[in-house]
Design a protein around this motif. Structure first.
Motif, PDB file in Angstrom:
ATOM      1  N   VAL A 232       0.866  -1.192   0.000  1.00 38.76           N
ATOM      2  CA  VAL A 232       0.000   0.000   0.000  1.00 38.76           C
ATOM      3  C   VAL A 232       0.898   1.237   0.000  1.00 38.76           C
ATOM      4  O   VAL A 232       1.615   1.487   0.975  1.00 38.76           O
ATOM      5  CB  VAL A 232      -0.953   0.012   1.230  1.00 38.76           C
ATOM      6  CG1 VAL A 232      -1.830   1.271   1.198  1.00 38.76           C
ATOM      7  CG2 VAL A 232      -1.822  -1.246   1.266  1.00 38.76           C
ATOM      8  N   ASP A 236      -1.784   6.342  -0.747  1.00 34.89           N
ATOM      9  CA  ASP A 236      -3.084   5.632  -0.759  1.00 34.89           C
ATOM     10  C   ASP A 236      -3.511   5.211   0.639  1.00 34.89           C
ATOM     11  O   ASP A 236      -4.495   4.501   0.806  1.00 34.89           O
ATOM     12  CB  ASP A 236      -2.963   4.374  -1.639  1.00 34.89           C
ATOM     13  CG  ASP A 236      -2.475   4.744  -3.044  1.00 34.89           C
ATOM     14  OD1 ASP A 236      -1.773   3.910  -3.660  1.00 34.89           O
ATOM     15  OD2 ASP A 236      -2.775   5.887  -3.452  1.00 34.89           O
ATOM     16  N   ARG A 237      -2.719   5.586   1.626  1.00 36.36           N
ATOM     17  CA  ARG A 237      -2.987   5.038   2.962  1.00 36.36           C
ATOM     18  C   ARG A 237      -4.016   5.844   3.746  1.00 36.36           C
ATOM     19  O   ARG A 237      -4.082   7.066   3.635  1.00 36.36           O
ATOM     20  CB  ARG A 237      -1.687   4.984   3.782  1.00 36.36           C
ATOM     21  CG  ARG A 237      -0.752   3.949   3.255  1.00 36.36           C
ATOM     22  CD  ARG A 237       0.409   3.668   4.180  1.00 36.36           C
ATOM     23  NE  ARG A 237       1.234   2.608   3.595  1.00 36.36           N
ATOM     24  CZ  ARG A 237       2.136   1.918   4.282  1.00 36.36           C
ATOM     25  NH1 ARG A 237       2.347   2.212   5.575  1.00 36.36           N
ATOM     26  NH2 ARG A 237       2.818   0.986   3.694  1.00 36.36           N
ATOM     27  N   ARG A 238      -4.782   5.062   4.577  1.00 38.83           N
ATOM     28  CA  ARG A 238      -5.595   5.705   5.624  1.00 38.83           C
ATOM     29  C   ARG A 238      -5.263   4.958   6.913  1.00 38.83           C
ATOM     30  O   ARG A 238      -5.958   4.025   7.305  1.00 38.83           O
ATOM     31  CB  ARG A 238      -7.071   5.643   5.249  1.00 38.83           C
ATOM     32  CG  ARG A 238      -7.342   6.610   4.052  1.00 38.83           C
ATOM     33  CD  ARG A 238      -8.821   6.860   3.824  1.00 38.83           C
ATOM     34  NE  ARG A 238      -9.480   5.688   3.246  1.00 38.83           N
ATOM     35  CZ  ARG A 238     -10.581   5.162   3.761  1.00 38.83           C
ATOM     36  NH1 ARG A 238     -11.083   5.667   4.885  1.00 38.83           N
ATOM     37  NH2 ARG A 238     -11.139   4.106   3.210  1.00 38.83           N
ATOM     38  N   ASP A 239      -4.156   5.383   7.459  1.00 35.46           N
ATOM     39  CA  ASP A 239      -3.516   4.669   8.583  1.00 35.46           C
ATOM     40  C   ASP A 239      -4.107   5.152   9.908  1.00 35.46           C
ATOM     41  O   ASP A 239      -3.885   6.300  10.322  1.00 35.46           O
ATOM     42  CB  ASP A 239      -1.996   4.937   8.515  1.00 35.46           C
ATOM     43  CG  ASP A 239      -1.242   4.189   9.606  1.00 35.46           C
ATOM     44  OD1 ASP A 239      -0.089   3.805   9.364  1.00 35.46           O
ATOM     45  OD2 ASP A 239      -1.812   4.032  10.709  1.00 35.46           O
ATOM     46  N   VAL A 280      -0.770  -2.368   7.724  1.00 29.48           N
ATOM     47  CA  VAL A 280      -1.165  -0.971   8.015  1.00 29.48           C
ATOM     48  C   VAL A 280      -2.321  -1.000   9.015  1.00 29.48           C
ATOM     49  O   VAL A 280      -3.332  -1.658   8.772  1.00 29.48           O
ATOM     50  CB  VAL A 280      -1.619  -0.262   6.712  1.00 29.48           C
ATOM     51  CG1 VAL A 280      -2.066   1.173   7.036  1.00 29.48           C
ATOM     52  CG2 VAL A 280      -0.502  -0.264   5.686  1.00 29.48           C
ATOM     53  N   SER A 282      -5.584  -0.741  10.764  1.00 27.53           N
ATOM     54  CA  SER A 282      -6.910  -0.391  10.212  1.00 27.53           C
ATOM     55  C   SER A 282      -7.804   0.212  11.294  1.00 27.53           C
ATOM     56  O   SER A 282      -8.670   1.017  11.025  1.00 27.53           O
ATOM     57  CB  SER A 282      -7.583  -1.653   9.662  1.00 27.53           C
ATOM     58  OG  SER A 282      -7.612  -2.635  10.693  1.00 27.53           O
TER      59      SER A 282
END
Ligand code: HGY
Ligand code: MN
Ligand code: MN
Length: 427
Positions: A232, A236-239, A280, A282
């Motif tokens: 990822v 593009d991350r939503r960490d 990552v 969630s």
């Protein structure tokens, strides 16, 4: 009458109580309704029975041990604290008030004192928020600050309900009967270690608590997008954990920036899912604790935290939920009980300091249903909620002697005067 306190006996009993723990000494862990908690309760009941006290327990496991006075129909005087301990805690938090309260009663018995109002030792269930997330579970319910309906909703981190675990522990009385009627006690005094450094730093052997700070706690759930730590890409991350990191630093900044040293805020717990080095995060669940002696300032910090969460999560595309666990008002001690404590100190020729409690205690809720105050004994380095927590036997014994004198006074106190005249020290 000088109450003869047996300090070596208190130390022995504290040591014995400390053996009931899921972690090896010196770390004490004693969580509500776990085997060590139940063993500790059984031990305490033995000691109370040996002292000839009348014992009862309610549906939440609050334990009441009564020394019946010559006027048993009058509201009793109460003292007590808690025996549960957060993970990896020390052996004095709460237990000094329970075993010290018991020893105060025994010292009065040895001195031949005959109470007029009964004197009752109370061991409050689950003062610590460890298992069900909210502190002062037992005293809140006794004071009517937590309804039976709210109690029925409580679940622990394994999804087990309070109802299930209390029944399993043998506490089957209806929760509807836990709340105490108005005027049930004429006074309540809690002996406790200070859990702070002031008494030791100032070389004062005893604290008389005039107010207890207002605690609030939040549970914040952050939902991002998980995924493979290798594939990822950063844009593009939503960490969820990176969002949490910004929020945690915000909590600290809002408390530091409140304009007062009396504001404290802590993110004490952080659960990360799936908590794997190559995944990552969630989901993250944060436990946040905010306190201040002034409610308005505390509430402003809570509002700032809410706004901070919204800004960080909007910018990072994180879904969030904030659950307010409790936002309690602070409490002021009763001047009538303070007066009894000040007089008891002078009879024992003990110097004291009037002070605020930054920690919360069961007294915070008992103050809603009875004139209440607290006595603090020093603890080494102000350390608490750590295995190296320590209170010296002579300091504990001094606190117990003053407590015994105050309980004796309060046992002969007339009905509470309608207005609570403010305490002035030359009283
Ligand atoms: O967190 C407190 O203030 C208390 O020690 N439970
Ligand atoms: Mn504690
Ligand atoms: Mn405590």
């Amino acid at each position: 009458m000088k109450p003869q306190v047996q300090s070596e006996r208190i130390v022995q009993e504290l040591e014995r109580l400390a053996e009931f723990s899921t972690t090896p000494k010196p770390a004490i862990t004693r969580v509500l309704f776990t085997p060590p908690d139940l063993e500790a309760r059984a031990y305490l009941k033995e000691l109370c029975a040996e002292a000839g006290l009348l014992i009862r327990e309610d549906g939440l496991g609050n334990l009441f041990a009564r020394w019946t006075g010559s006027a048993p129909e009058l509201p009793a005087v109460a003292t007590g604290s808690h025996i549960d301990a957060i993970p990896y805690a020390g052996m004095y938090d709460g237990t000094v008030g329970v075993l010290g309260g018991l020893e105060a009663i025994r010292a009065l018995q040895r001195a031949g004192f005959q109470p007029r109002r009964s004197i009752e030792l109370v061991v409050f269930t689950a003062e610590e928020p460890t298992r069900f997330g909210i502190g002062c579970l037992g005293s809140r319910a006794l004071a009517g600050a937590l309804s039976p309906e709210a109690l029925h909703l409580l679940k622990d981190s394994e999804g087990r309900s309070l109802e299930e675990v209390r029944q399993e522990a043998g506490y089957t009385e209806p929760l509807e009967e836990v709340r105490l009627p108005e005027g049930y006690y004429s006074a309540f005094v809690e002996l406790h270690i200070e859990q702070g450094p002031v008494l030791e730093q100032e070389g004062v052997p005893l604290g008389i608590v005039t107010a207890i700070a207002a605690p609030a706690s939040l549970r914040v759930t952050l939902e991002g997008e998980g995924g493979h730590a290798g594939t990822v890409l950063m844009p593009d991350r939503r960490d969820a954990l990176c969002a949490a990191a910004e929020i945690i630093l915000g909590v600290e900044a809002f408390a530091r920036g409140s304009g007062s040293i009396n504001t404290v805020a802590t993110t004490g717990s952080c659960e990360v899912y799936p908590n794997a080095v190559n995944s990552v995060p969630s989901r993250v669940v944060l436990g946040i604790d905010v306190r201040d002696v002034e409610q308005a300032r505390r509430d402003q910090v809570v509002r700032n935290i809410f706004q901070g969460i919204e800004q960080v999560c909007t910018r990072r595309g994180i879904r969030y939920n904030v659950e307010v666990i409790n936002v309690d008002p602070p409490t002021k001690s009763s001047s009538e009980v303070l007066r009894a404590l000040v007089e008891a100190c002078s009879e024992s020729a003990v110097r004291f300091k009037l002070m605020v409690s930054r920690a919360y205690h069961d007294a915070l809720f008992m103050a809603r249903i009875a004139p209440t105050a607290m006595l603090f004994v020093p603890c080494r380095g102000g350390v608490s909620h750590r295995p190296d927590e320590y209170a010296a036997p002579e300091d504990i014994a001094r606190g117990v002697e003053v407590l015994a004198r105050a309980l004796a006074k309060l046992s002969y106190a007339e009905e509470k005067s309608p207005k609570d005249e403010p305490l002035t020290l030359n009283d």
